[in-house]
Design a protein around this motif. Sequence first.
Motif, PDB file in Angstrom:
ATOM      1  N   LYS A  50      35.418   9.552   0.808  1.00  0.00           N
ATOM      2  CA  LYS A  50      34.453   9.436   1.905  1.00  0.00           C
ATOM      3  C   LYS A  50      34.966   8.380   2.883  1.00  0.00           C
ATOM      4  CE  LYS A  50      29.726   8.051   2.950  1.00  0.00           C
ATOM      5  NZ  LYS A  50      28.538   7.331   2.455  1.00  0.00           N
ATOM      6  N   TRP A 105      33.501  13.606   4.489  1.00  0.00           N
ATOM      7  CA  TRP A 105      33.983  13.757   3.112  1.00  0.00           C
ATOM      8  C   TRP A 105      35.188  14.685   3.028  1.00  0.00           C
ATOM      9  CZ3 TRP A 105      31.647  11.959  -1.598  1.00  0.00           C
ATOM     10  CH2 TRP A 105      30.515  11.145  -1.398  1.00  0.00           C
ATOM     11  N   HIS A 141      29.076  16.248   2.033  1.00  0.00           N
ATOM     12  CA  HIS A 141      28.466  15.413   0.994  1.00  0.00           C
ATOM     13  C   HIS A 141      27.810  16.304  -0.063  1.00  0.00           C
ATOM     14  CE1 HIS A 141      25.076  12.449  -0.210  1.00  0.00           C
ATOM     15  NE2 HIS A 141      26.130  12.268  -0.973  1.00  0.00           N
ATOM     16  N   GLN A 142      27.264  17.442   0.397  1.00  0.00           N
ATOM     17  CA  GLN A 142      26.603  18.373  -0.523  1.00  0.00           C
ATOM     18  C   GLN A 142      27.571  18.897  -1.593  1.00  0.00           C
ATOM     19  OE1 GLN A 142      23.234  19.017  -0.553  1.00  0.00           O
ATOM     20  NE2 GLN A 142      23.732  20.016  -2.499  1.00  0.00           N
ATOM     21  N   TYR A 170      29.940  17.238  -2.972  1.00  0.00           N
ATOM     22  CA  TYR A 170      30.014  16.181  -3.991  1.00  0.00           C
ATOM     23  C   TYR A 170      28.768  16.222  -4.892  1.00  0.00           C
ATOM     24  CZ  TYR A 170      29.676  11.548  -6.059  1.00  0.00           C
ATOM     25  OH  TYR A 170      29.517  10.526  -6.949  1.00  0.00           O
TER      26      TYR A 170
END
Length: 388
Positions: A333, A340, A364-365, A367
């Motif tokens: 990140k 990301w 981010h989703q 991750y």
Amino acid sequence: MNFNFLSPVSDLVLAHNELLSPQALGRKIKIHSEQYGIPDLESVSIAIIGVLENRNDVNYIGEAFRLDEIRKSFYGLFPGSWNTTVADLGDIEKGESVDDTYFALREVISILIKKNVIPVILGGSQDLTYANYRAYDELIPMVNIVNIDAKFNLGDSTKPIKNNSFVGKIILDQPYNLFNYSTIGYQTYFNSQEEIDLMESLYFESYRLGGVSKDITIVEPVLRDANIVSVDLTSVKSAALSLNQKYSPNGLDGKEICAIARYAGISNKVTSFGIYEYKPSKDDDMTSMLISQMLWYFIEGVNFRVKDDDFSDDKNYQKFITLVESQELVFYKSNKTGRWWIEIPFLSEVNNKLKRHTLLPCMHQDYLDACDNKVPDRWYKALQKNSV
């Protein structure tokens, strides 16, 4: 520099430009004119090129077109607080043959990219994307193309190239430089099941219109990873367009297509951007204004590019490691932008196209999904492509 292929912006547009406010975009950009010739590209970041070629349109019936209305609309807009210099290099006219036009476009794009100038192509038929792709033959080893389109345009590559089959040529013609092809905004009923299956079997990515309209941010990572972005105006719903341009009652709306243009601009990898399938009509104001606003948002994006993908200094990023189905997934990140990436492992036993750990833009989703033991789709497809 071989810019002999370019004809200047018309006197009609230049006369119109003189009447605009001194603050308008048309008064702030460098313009190729009959009187002054091609402008100096020393400080230029973005160059607009018109290509008046539409003979490989499957519906071509001999009609010619100009880009004057788009230029008038675009010149009349006001710039943001940009430090990006834009030039309008005029038009590539139709060559003796379509191949001549392709050659001219290839040459111009190649020269511009070598000078670190981003070409923005305003075109007739979308098969010009093939010439855009071929300009990269001597520039980079592998190319990622993103197509904003209702259709995949794979077509039958054994037949002559057309605007609905140019991707088949890109995949099968040597040299093979295509790594990833993604379509944003596709509508299932415009694509045969064979084409949908082929996209799957080649591990290419496709984003349905419904998914994009529900959450526009899902397309940001794929645009962050693109070298070439090609927009087909038939992907825009007809309510947002002029008479000749109307194609489908469903499609991306004006805000969505401008958001996509901005994502393309803000991507550090995008080095060429094209808008195709322009068909002028008497009530042209809507289409020319929409294209102008897309250009505006693309330039806005380029102006706000941030170099956030340098992972050599660990002060620049945070690293996260998760375990999914006994597979270690490594995420990064950026501390600068919050964007990301996910690492694609190097497969030593395979004649690998990339030869190193490659970082793939993600959300981010992805991750969060990995933390829930779900393999991110983009990661899986990239790994499969890398193993072929």
